[in-house]
Motif scaffolding. Structure first.
Motif, PDB file in Angstrom:
ATOM      1  N   LEU A 197     -15.420  93.026 -15.231  1.00  0.00           N
ATOM      2  CA  LEU A 197     -16.239  94.089 -15.802  1.00  0.00           C
ATOM      3  C   LEU A 197     -17.060  93.588 -16.990  1.00  0.00           C
ATOM      4  CD1 LEU A 197     -13.721  97.049 -15.624  1.00  0.00           C
ATOM      5  CD2 LEU A 197     -15.846  96.808 -14.318  1.00  0.00           C
ATOM      6  N   PRO A 220     -17.688  93.980  -9.530  1.00  0.00           N
ATOM      7  CA  PRO A 220     -16.654  94.352 -10.514  1.00  0.00           C
ATOM      8  C   PRO A 220     -15.662  95.373  -9.974  1.00  0.00           C
ATOM      9  CG  PRO A 220     -18.822  94.321 -11.527  1.00  0.00           C
ATOM     10  CD  PRO A 220     -19.045  94.205 -10.061  1.00  0.00           C
ATOM     11  N   VAL A 247     -11.574  94.810  -9.698  1.00  0.00           N
ATOM     12  CA  VAL A 247     -10.559  95.699 -10.283  1.00  0.00           C
ATOM     13  C   VAL A 247      -9.567  96.157  -9.219  1.00  0.00           C
ATOM     14  CG1 VAL A 247     -10.172  97.929 -11.372  1.00  0.00           C
ATOM     15  CG2 VAL A 247     -12.030  96.463 -12.185  1.00  0.00           C
ATOM     16  N   GLY A 290     -15.770 100.511 -17.441  1.00  0.00           N
ATOM     17  CA  GLY A 290     -16.337  99.855 -16.266  1.00  0.00           C
ATOM     18  C   GLY A 290     -17.370 100.729 -15.585  1.00  0.00           C
TER      19      GLY A 290
END
Length: 337
Positions: free
Chosen positions: A107, A259, A263, A282
């Motif tokens: 992020l 990103p 995650v 994020g």
């Protein structure tokens, strides 16, 4: 009507795009597993040197040894870009992930397209108001994650290192579009990976990293092989192919999909926790990057492949000969991630 539409795009677009989405997003998880039992700089150096050799062999088999012939000046600038992208950028991600979750690292690295707009502004290239708004939104999310360290998902040292890595990657991406580079993007990638890998090995040995093969886990070996083959070769070639066969607005979506993939994979396979602060920060970063990418890429109808190794997208695109540039919005890959 001459622009591409969904039903006229080559079918491989819908194979190559998910590869770039998932593989580049998964490289953060791969690095997480590598640095568990391997030193970060040395392992990254091994990764890029091997990837450079493999790509060079493929190019020579396909096009002959002449494909690797590059003037000395362009070789020097390519090596500089490789050091900025892969030594200062990608190599530092491995160091940072010893002190933070892979999801938080991804992020924070997602801020690269925002930095590229800032650099453009500094050179007199004034982006539109909507792009500036996207940058402000994105940096708001970056500040939120930095100040809270993702809700405790990283140490201050790790956050500092990853921000320095993102800045180095941004500088390398910015300069690569404004310096003489090899015309063939694959040839440029060979020398970028070689230069970045050698520099990483030198730094690793210089800081006393000790690679003890007997202590390296099977998981780390598998993760390293994955990064070499899929992160540095398969996803990169898919990305370059997409740039010539799909709308740039579609290709650019990887900058804010990666990103999210990182995650999710970190939570699913590494036992990481997606704190509310990570999710909120994020989301803000991804919204900012999405606004920048959609605004900057909207008027463009044709693209050429960038050089380097899968990084976040460039601030400008080189002409076919690589000696001049025409405006292009930020967000490559991560060239190679």
């Amino acid at each position: 009507m001459t622009s591409q539409t969904a039903d006229t795009r080559p079918p491989f677009v819908w194979i190559a795009l998910p590869i770039v989405y998932v593989v580049w997003g998964s490289t953060y998880l791969g690095i997480h597993f590598v640095v568990q039992t391997m030193p970060p700089m040395t392992s990254a150096g091994i990764r890029f040197v091997i990837a450079a050799v493999l790509l060079a062999v493929v190019l020579v088999i396909k096009s002959g040894p002449g494909v690797l012939r590059v003037p000395w000046r362009r070789l020097g600038t390519t090596a500089l870009v490789g050091v900025l992208l892969l030594t200062g950028g990608n190599g530092m991600v491995g160091v940072a992930e010893q002190h933070m979750s892979s999801g938080l690292a991804a992020l924070l690295v997602a801020s690269v397209p925002l930095w590229l707009v800032v650099f453009r502004w500094g050179t007199g290239d004034r982006p539109p108001v909507s792009t500036v708004a996207g940058v402000l939104v994105g940096f708001g999310g970056l500040a939120l994650l930095t100040l809270t360290r993702g809700g405790g998902s990283g140490s201050p040292l790790g956050v500092g290192i990853i921000l320095a890595a993102a800045l180095s990657w941004s500088i390398g991406s910015f300069l690569s579009a404004r310096m003489p580079m090899p015309a063939n993007p694959f040839t440029a990638s060979v020398y970028e990976m070689a230069a970045g890998g050698i520099a990483l090995l030198a730094l690793g040995f210089g800081r006393g990293e000790d690679l003890r093969l007997s202590e390296v886990s099977r998981t780390s070996w598998i993760a390293l092989a994955y990064l070499i083959v899929f992160g540095s070769l398969v996803a990169f070639t898919s990305y370059v192919w997409l740039l010539g066969n799909a709308p740039i607005s579609l290709v650019g979506t990887y900058a804010y999909v990666n990103p999210a993939v990182a995650v999710l994979l970190g939570v699913a396979f590494a036992g990481e926790h997606a704190t509310w602060m990570i999710l909120l920060g994020g989301l803000v970063i991804i919204l900012g990057v999405g606004l920048v990418v959609s605004t900057e890429r909207r008027p463009r109808t044709a693209v050429t492949a960038p050089t380097g190794t899968p990084p976040p997208p460039r601030g400008r695109r080189r002409s076919p000969r690589g000696s001049r540039s025409t405006p292009e919005p930020p967000p490559r890959r991560t060239g190679v991630r």
